[in-house]
Write a protein that holds these residues in place. Structure first.
Motif, PDB file in Angstrom:
ATOM      1  N   ARG A 135       0.052   4.162  -2.196  1.00 20.25           N
ATOM      2  CA  ARG A 135      -1.266   4.415  -2.793  1.00 20.25           C
ATOM      3  C   ARG A 135      -1.852   3.152  -3.414  1.00 20.25           C
ATOM      4  O   ARG A 135      -3.065   2.935  -3.350  1.00 20.25           O
ATOM      5  CB  ARG A 135      -1.163   5.510  -3.854  1.00 20.25           C
ATOM      6  CG  ARG A 135      -0.859   6.891  -3.298  1.00 20.25           C
ATOM      7  CD  ARG A 135      -0.844   7.915  -4.415  1.00 20.25           C
ATOM      8  NE  ARG A 135      -0.297   9.194  -3.986  1.00 20.25           N
ATOM      9  CZ  ARG A 135      -0.903  10.360  -4.148  1.00 20.25           C
ATOM     10  NH1 ARG A 135      -2.085  10.416  -4.724  1.00 20.25           N
ATOM     11  NH2 ARG A 135      -0.329  11.475  -3.756  1.00 20.25           N
ATOM     12  N   VAL A 136      -0.999   2.342  -4.020  1.00 17.61           N
ATOM     13  CA  VAL A 136      -1.492   1.127  -4.673  1.00 17.61           C
ATOM     14  C   VAL A 136      -1.622  -0.019  -3.677  1.00 17.61           C
ATOM     15  O   VAL A 136      -2.585  -0.788  -3.724  1.00 17.61           O
ATOM     16  CB  VAL A 136      -0.567   0.725  -5.842  1.00 17.61           C
ATOM     17  CG1 VAL A 136      -0.961  -0.644  -6.413  1.00 17.61           C
ATOM     18  CG2 VAL A 136      -0.629   1.789  -6.945  1.00 17.61           C
ATOM     19  N   LYS A 137      -0.680  -0.135  -2.767  1.00 12.21           N
ATOM     20  CA  LYS A 137      -0.734  -1.210  -1.777  1.00 12.21           C
ATOM     21  C   LYS A 137      -1.473  -0.699  -0.550  1.00 12.21           C
ATOM     22  O   LYS A 137      -0.888  -0.435   0.517  1.00 12.21           O
ATOM     23  CB  LYS A 137       0.668  -1.692  -1.416  1.00 12.21           C
ATOM     24  CG  LYS A 137       0.652  -3.052  -0.731  1.00 12.21           C
ATOM     25  CD  LYS A 137       1.999  -3.715  -0.797  1.00 12.21           C
ATOM     26  CE  LYS A 137       1.918  -5.137  -0.240  1.00 12.21           C
ATOM     27  NZ  LYS A 137       3.235  -5.806  -0.258  1.00 12.21           N
ATOM     28  N   GLU A 138      -2.788  -0.565  -0.696  1.00 14.47           N
ATOM     29  CA  GLU A 138      -3.607  -0.012   0.375  1.00 14.47           C
ATOM     30  C   GLU A 138      -3.522  -0.891   1.621  1.00 14.47           C
ATOM     31  O   GLU A 138      -3.331  -2.097   1.536  1.00 14.47           O
ATOM     32  CB  GLU A 138      -5.050   0.137  -0.107  1.00 14.47           C
ATOM     33  CG  GLU A 138      -5.184   1.144  -1.254  1.00 14.47           C
ATOM     34  CD  GLU A 138      -6.594   1.220  -1.804  1.00 14.47           C
ATOM     35  OE1 GLU A 138      -7.538   0.803  -1.108  1.00 14.47           O
ATOM     36  OE2 GLU A 138      -6.746   1.700  -2.948  1.00 14.47           O
ATOM     37  N   ASN A 139      -3.660  -0.268   2.779  1.00 13.90           N
ATOM     38  CA  ASN A 139      -3.530  -0.907   4.091  1.00 13.90           C
ATOM     39  C   ASN A 139      -2.084  -1.265   4.432  1.00 13.90           C
ATOM     40  O   ASN A 139      -1.833  -1.979   5.390  1.00 13.90           O
ATOM     41  CB  ASN A 139      -4.409  -2.155   4.203  1.00 13.90           C
ATOM     42  CG  ASN A 139      -5.878  -1.828   4.049  1.00 13.90           C
ATOM     43  OD1 ASN A 139      -6.356  -0.851   4.609  1.00 13.90           O
ATOM     44  ND2 ASN A 139      -6.592  -2.630   3.260  1.00 13.90           N
ATOM     45  N   SER A 140      -1.149  -0.767   3.637  1.00  8.31           N
ATOM     46  CA  SER A 140       0.260  -0.907   3.968  1.00  8.31           C
ATOM     47  C   SER A 140       0.844   0.501   4.060  1.00  8.31           C
ATOM     48  O   SER A 140       0.108   1.474   4.165  1.00  8.31           O
ATOM     49  CB  SER A 140       0.980  -1.744   2.900  1.00  8.31           C
ATOM     50  OG  SER A 140       2.322  -1.996   3.284  1.00  8.31           O
ATOM     51  N   VAL A 141       2.154   0.608   4.035  1.00  4.68           N
ATOM     52  CA  VAL A 141       2.815   1.924   4.049  1.00  4.68           C
ATOM     53  C   VAL A 141       3.952   1.899   3.043  1.00  4.68           C
ATOM     54  O   VAL A 141       4.474   0.839   2.681  1.00  4.68           O
ATOM     55  CB  VAL A 141       3.370   2.296   5.449  1.00  4.68           C
ATOM     56  CG1 VAL A 141       2.256   2.354   6.477  1.00  4.68           C
ATOM     57  CG2 VAL A 141       4.464   1.325   5.888  1.00  4.68           C
ATOM     58  N   GLY A 142       4.346   3.087   2.577  1.00 10.82           N
ATOM     59  CA  GLY A 142       5.555   3.202   1.780  1.00 10.82           C
ATOM     60  C   GLY A 142       6.727   3.529   2.690  1.00 10.82           C
ATOM     61  O   GLY A 142       6.559   4.197   3.713  1.00 10.82           O
ATOM     62  N   VAL A 143       7.911   3.061   2.323  1.00  5.13           N
ATOM     63  CA  VAL A 143       9.097   3.288   3.158  1.00  5.13           C
ATOM     64  C   VAL A 143      10.236   3.809   2.290  1.00  5.13           C
ATOM     65  O   VAL A 143      10.538   3.246   1.233  1.00  5.13           O
ATOM     66  CB  VAL A 143       9.545   2.001   3.875  1.00  5.13           C
ATOM     67  CG1 VAL A 143      10.741   2.282   4.780  1.00  5.13           C
ATOM     68  CG2 VAL A 143       8.401   1.392   4.666  1.00  5.13           C
ATOM     69  N   VAL A 144      10.874   4.895   2.745  1.00  8.72           N
ATOM     70  CA  VAL A 144      12.045   5.433   2.059  1.00  8.72           C
ATOM     71  C   VAL A 144      13.165   5.590   3.077  1.00  8.72           C
ATOM     72  O   VAL A 144      12.944   6.055   4.198  1.00  8.72           O
ATOM     73  CB  VAL A 144      11.718   6.771   1.359  1.00  8.72           C
ATOM     74  CG1 VAL A 144      11.177   7.806   2.337  1.00  8.72           C
ATOM     75  CG2 VAL A 144      12.935   7.319   0.634  1.00  8.72           C
ATOM     76  N   VAL A 145      14.366   5.187   2.685  1.00  9.26           N
ATOM     77  CA  VAL A 145      15.542   5.254   3.557  1.00  9.26           C
ATOM     78  C   VAL A 145      16.557   6.200   2.925  1.00  9.26           C
ATOM     79  O   VAL A 145      16.905   6.056   1.747  1.00  9.26           O
ATOM     80  CB  VAL A 145      16.169   3.864   3.742  1.00  9.26           C
ATOM     81  CG1 VAL A 145      17.455   3.962   4.573  1.00  9.26           C
ATOM     82  CG2 VAL A 145      15.189   2.914   4.415  1.00  9.26           C
ATOM     83  N   THR A 146      17.019   7.170   3.703  1.00  5.41           N
ATOM     84  CA  THR A 146      18.035   8.103   3.221  1.00  5.41           C
ATOM     85  C   THR A 146      19.104   8.293   4.288  1.00  5.41           C
ATOM     86  O   THR A 146      18.932   7.893   5.438  1.00  5.41           O
ATOM     87  CB  THR A 146      17.434   9.487   2.890  1.00  5.41           C
ATOM     88  OG1 THR A 146      16.994  10.116   4.106  1.00  5.41           O
ATOM     89  CG2 THR A 146      16.272   9.383   1.924  1.00  5.41           C
TER      90      THR A 146
END
Length: 600
Positions: free
Chosen positions: A97-108
């Motif tokens: 949400r804050v780093k617009e034009n990027s993506v968030g990534v979660v690894v599980t």
């Protein structure tokens, strides 16, 4: 019909990208192609999308053969280990949400890890946040033979978790061979960035180190939306201009969530600047347009709006609605009074002109053309005056901290570029009517409303804010919400982010009390020593943090005026003691409407 058109367009986009890949392969056919591991291919793609931090937890299926090592050893991406997978998914959401034009990534890891994260992924899906969920899974042989492995359900259904993920992701892929790994990675990432939704990717541990051609990375992932049909677009523009003329320039712009999610902030600002139309925001669209702009008039949420805002919006002859998301909380419990006959709606993949829908006419490409037409039409027109809403700190005789006092008072504390995060309920309702400084960013999970979301999200938001060189990160969270996800305070201390955390201590679930059970015990919670949390969670010597308790207006004012506190150069927690049954005006009104409707 609209969904069919969108599916066809998605297939066109996929084929276009494939053609680009084939062209690059043909160009390099005579060259010796470099090889890269599947894991490094994925990380390189993420680097190209601006990802510099990845959230998650280690597990045996995502550590085997080095997948976790590839992430940690990457010189341009930082691994951020979390306390649990739910918080990690929340953090990836806040980061995106804050780093617009990027993506968030979660690894599980497989099964137990991914299921713990799924609520956070569901929230990102609901609120249209681009998140990639990477799951380390058993080997390709084990996935085929389905032995009785740990982390399984014990019945051979290795695909059960993938089926669960499919309910809360836009696209998913289960990699089973290195041959199609680059194409599948590209496909799901393309869906993620173009539709702003979570996607899911499983990576068997025996594919992590397999080598694939690196030349595919020379083809950039497409961000541009599909082109609008020129003839239909021209017709839509003519129809909009016709309605604007009929309205006699009495036009109001209403921005909402998808203005932010689908990257049209700049286009909307250009529209406002060149038309000078009054602009208002729905709660989920807060800070989509600068709240210090001369044309900005406040937050519109139906009956819950400030009367001046409500009157101006609902009496306008034409509403130009951009990126609307008409959920209950976002519309003041469905109390919008904007008839379709007075409304034009612009969305990412369609346009509504009164009662007519035009599939495939997206706002990203339509808005600049509309601005050009409206700018010419309004040349020389007198500018409409927009009353700028400014809350006043009340002069209350009682020295207790009330909600009527708290929110306008902290509004004076905010600065440009601050990232302000509010838990759904008490905090978000308190801040809706507070105009924020220019370039400030407001985050709240208004549609999905998962209690405790903000604590994990603030971690990701603070890391993204640090990467973007933004201002302070300030969280407002209730004591009940904090108790769900408080562990992530330890990760904030470890990673060196320095948010200011205001904990509203009103002895329980205030928003739930308002909805039902005002005096019921199930809305009460255990008493914690909140000012000891930062010490307990890692700042043992007290050098990286500071905690405060404020019980009255005077102590709150002294703290907000303290330059050292305002610098936010260390993590700080402020326990704000408030009356158990006090609430912001809009929350009281909204809960009353909700209870009235539920009784009908």
């Amino acid at each position: 019909m609209g969904s069919t058109v969108n599916e066809l367009q998605a297939e066109v986009d996929r084929l276009h990208h494939k053609l680009q890949s084939i062209a690059v392969q043909h160009e390099l056919a005579t060259q010796d192609g470099d090889l890269i591991t599947v894991s490094d291919y994925l990380l390189t793609r993420l680097e190209q999308l601006g990802v510099t931090s990845i959230f998650g937890l280690p597990g045996d299926f995502n550590m085997r053969d080095g997948n976790q090592d590839y992430i940690e050893d990457n010189p341009r991406i930082k691994w951020v280990g979390n306390c649990n997978e739910l918080n990690a998914a929340y953090a990836a959401d806040g980061y995106a949400r804050v780093k617009e034009n990027s993506v968030g990534v979660v690894v599980t890891t497989f099964g137990v890890g991914e299921l713990s994260a799924i609520n956070g992924i569901a929230g990102a899906f609901s609120e249209m946040v681009p998140v990639l969920h990477i799951v380390g899974v058993p080997s390709t042989l084990q996935l085929k033979t389905r032995p009785l492995l740990h982390h399984t359900l014990g019945d051979g259904r290795f695909d059960a978790y993938t089926k669960a993920a499919q309910q809360v992701t836009l696209a998913n892929t289960s990699l089973m061979t290195k041959v199609n790994a680059p194409a599948e990675i590209d496909r799901v990432l393309h869906e993620c960035i173009t539709h702003s939704r979570p996607v899911y990717l499983t990576l068997p541990f025996d594919l992590v180190g397999e080598k694939v051609p690196a030349k595919h990375l020379k083809v950039p992932l497409l961000r541009a939306p599909p082109p609008n049909d020129p003839e239909v677009e021209a017709y839509v523009l003519d129809e909009i201009i016709k309605l604007v003329k009929e309205a006699g320039q009495d036009v109001v712009i209403l921005v909402d969530a998808c203005t932010i999610r689908h990257g049209v902030r700049d286009e909307v600002l250009d529209l406002v600047n060149k038309t000078q139309y009054p602009v208002y925001a729905a709660p989920m669209g807060k800070t989509a347009v600068s709240e210090q702009h001369d044309c900005y008039g406040g937050i519109y949420m139906g009956t819950l709006s400030d009367p001046r805002v409500k009157d101006r919006v609902e009496k306008a002859k034409l509403i130009l609605s951009i990126g609307a998301l008409k959920s209950d909380f976002n519309t003041g419990m469905f109390t919008y009074r904007i008839p379709p006959s007075h409304t034009i709606e612009l969305h990412s993949d369609h346009t509504l002109v009164r009662y007519a829908q035009f599939p495939g006419i997206g706002m990203k490409l339509l808005l600049p053309k509309l601005t050009g037409r409206l700018e010419e039409y309004r040349r020389g027109a007198s500018r409409l005056i927009v009353p700028h809403y400014k809350p006043v700190v009340p002069q209350e005789a009682d020295n207790r901290i009330s909600h009527a006092y708290l929110w306008p008072r902290v509004g004076e504390f905010f600065k440009e570029k601050d990232v302000i995060v509010a838990e759904t309920g008490t905090s978000s309702y308190g801040l809706f009517d507070i105009p924020l400084p220019d370039k400030a960013i407001f985050l709240s999970q208004i549609l999905y409303g998962s209690i405790g979301w903000t604590v994990g999200s603030v971690l990701g938001a603070a890391i993204a804010a640090r990467e973007r060189l933004l201002g302070r990160v300030i969280l407002f969270v209730g004591d009940g919400s904090l108790q769900l996800t408080a562990q992530e305070l330890s990760t904030m201390i470890r990673t060196g982010v320095t948010p200011i955390i205001f904990v509203i201590n009103n002895e329980g679930y205030n928003v739930e009390r308002r909805l039902h059970g005002m005096y019921r015990k199930y809305n009460d919670i255990a008493t914690w020593c909140y000012t000891s949390l930062l010490t307990a969670f890692g700042d043992v010597d007290g050098t990286a943090s500071k905690s405060y308790t404020v019980r009255d207006k005077a102590s709150l004012d002294r703290l907000l005026l303290d330059p050292e506190f305002a610098r936010a150069d260390k993590i700080q927690l402020v326990e704000v003691i408030m009356d158990k049954y006090d609430s912001p005006r809009t929350l009281e009104a909204g809960s009353a409407i909700s209870m009235l409707k539920s009784s009908q």
